[in-house]
Design a protein around this motif. Structure first.
Motif, PDB file in Angstrom:
ATOM      1  N   ASP A 186       0.834  -1.211   0.000  1.00 34.09           N
ATOM      2  CA  ASP A 186       0.000   0.000   0.000  1.00 34.09           C
ATOM      3  C   ASP A 186       0.865   1.256   0.000  1.00 34.09           C
ATOM      4  OD1 ASP A 186      -2.124  -1.713   0.079  1.00 34.09           O
ATOM      5  OD2 ASP A 186      -2.730  -1.235   2.145  1.00 34.09           O
ATOM      6  N   ALA A 187       1.981   1.222   0.703  1.00 33.28           N
ATOM      7  CA  ALA A 187       2.891   2.366   0.721  1.00 33.28           C
ATOM      8  C   ALA A 187       3.568   2.513  -0.635  1.00 33.28           C
ATOM      9  CB  ALA A 187       3.931   2.190   1.822  1.00 33.28           C
ATOM     10  N   ARG A 197       2.477  -1.636   7.338  1.00 30.91           N
ATOM     11  CA  ARG A 197       1.575  -0.745   6.600  1.00 30.91           C
ATOM     12  C   ARG A 197       1.560   0.650   7.221  1.00 30.91           C
ATOM     13  NH1 ARG A 197      -3.721   1.134   6.158  1.00 30.91           N
ATOM     14  NH2 ARG A 197      -4.460   1.205   3.988  1.00 30.91           N
ATOM     15  N   LEU A 254       3.067   3.881   5.180  1.00 30.04           N
ATOM     16  CA  LEU A 254       2.195   4.978   4.775  1.00 30.04           C
ATOM     17  C   LEU A 254       2.605   6.296   5.433  1.00 30.04           C
ATOM     18  CD1 LEU A 254      -1.300   3.223   4.808  1.00 30.04           C
ATOM     19  CD2 LEU A 254       0.084   3.848   2.817  1.00 30.04           C
ATOM     20  N   GLN A 289       4.073   9.410   3.165  1.00 27.67           N
ATOM     21  CA  GLN A 289       3.356  10.684   3.179  1.00 27.67           C
ATOM     22  C   GLN A 289       4.289  11.834   3.566  1.00 27.67           C
ATOM     23  OE1 GLN A 289      -0.191  10.998   2.314  1.00 27.67           O
ATOM     24  NE2 GLN A 289       0.846  12.945   1.911  1.00 27.67           N
TER      25      GLN A 289
END
Length: 311
Positions: free
Chosen positions: A16-17, A289, A293, A297
């Motif tokens: 997801d990252a 996760r 993330l 960011q």
């Protein structure tokens, strides 16, 4: 049209990252960076890969470093500051995962299910050499380092086991000190009342080899030690000797001064009760996760801010 940033991911991060990164930049990796792209890299996301002077000197366009985790001991911070590079960390993102492993280590060492399993498999169900077990709440627990991970460990021990827990951390304000944890004045005061020690402090010049022969001798007889902090905080030869002599009953470590440790590492080659894992404390799906993330960011926000300044 504005040119997309090139971000090098040195090691695997959560899918997801990685997807978030690829949606906003050109991504190199995970793995070695092609020589031809060294001049294009504007940011790196790094886990354990060494970010030293030679590497940084070969990345002339680098602006941002994102550390996938909390510790920056693998990054040459002096060079980074000299280059005015922005360095970001994912503080606290992996605290729950590491705390789970630390408590698991303690329970393994106090109850020895692995040794009983081996006994059953070898038709010796009640070996006399396996030590009697202890409840967690029987031990006098000390936590060195009360950052996010130390506090997460304390919450499990106090709330889950009703344990007697003390801690030491000069950096933590009284306002943020966790309820139910007695605050000790210094490291010796903590060690002298402890027979289950958790280490959760950063590797700094003042903490390197902090737990040496002298400090180990302060612990209560038959103490158990859990290290899910950083290799280098514990003097490995001193701990191996304390385990062999019985001064320390058992220990577990997720970290080593040199990783991966050599086969002749005194803790791995020694005769005492010792459990080792290869720095997996943060390696859970949720922990990876969150960490991925958060740091992605931060890196993207920093690059966007720099582009805004240069627009």
């Amino acid at each position: 049209m504005q040119r997309r940033n090139v971000i090098w991911v040195t090691e695997h991060i959560h899918p997801d990252a990685m997807a978030m990164l690829k949606g906003a930049a050109d991504v190199m990796g995970p793995g070695p960076l092609p020589e031809a792209r060294r001049g294009d890299v504007t940011a790196i996301v790094v886990r354990a890969h060494k970010v030293d002077r030679p590497l940084l000197e070969n990345l002339p366009g680098l602006k941002v470093i994102g550390k996938h985790g909390a510790g920056t001991d693998n990054i040459d911070m002096d060079v980074a500051r000299g280059r005015n590079l922005q360095v970001f960390r994912a503080d606290g993102a992996n605290a729950e995962s590491v705390a789970d492993l630390a408590v698991l280590f303690a329970m393994l060492l106090l109850r020895s299910p692995d040794l009983h399993d081996q006994s059953l498999r070898h038709d010796a169900p009640k070996r006399s050499d396996i030590p009697q077990g202890f409840e967690v709440s029987e031990r006098k627990i000390g936590i060195l380092g009360m950052g996010a991970i130390g506090r997460a460990v304390a919450a499990r021990l106090v709330g889950g086991f009703g344990a007697d827990v003390a801690g030491y951390d000069p950096a933590l304000t009284q306002e943020t000190w966790p309820a139910g944890v007695r605050r000790e004045a210094d490291t010796p005061a903590l060690l002298q009342r402890t027979d289950l020690l958790f280490l959760h402090l950063p590797l700094l010049p003042e903490t390197r080899n902090l737990i040496d022969r002298s400090q180990l001798s302060m612990l209560l007889p038959g103490a158990v030690i859990v290290n899910c902090a950083r290799g280098g905080i514990v003097n490995e030869q001193a701990l191996a000797d304390a385990l062999a002599s019985g001064q320390v009953a058992a220990a577990a470590s997720d970290v080593f001064e040199v990783e991966p440790p050599a086969r002749d590492n005194p803790l791995l080659a020694g005769s005492g009760r010792f459990i080792a894992t290869p720095h997996i404390g943060a390696s859970t799906n949720a922990g990876l996760r969150r960490t991925g993330l958060i740091i992605v960011q931060k890196v993207l926000d920093a690059l966007n801010a720099l582009e805004g300044e240069n627009a």
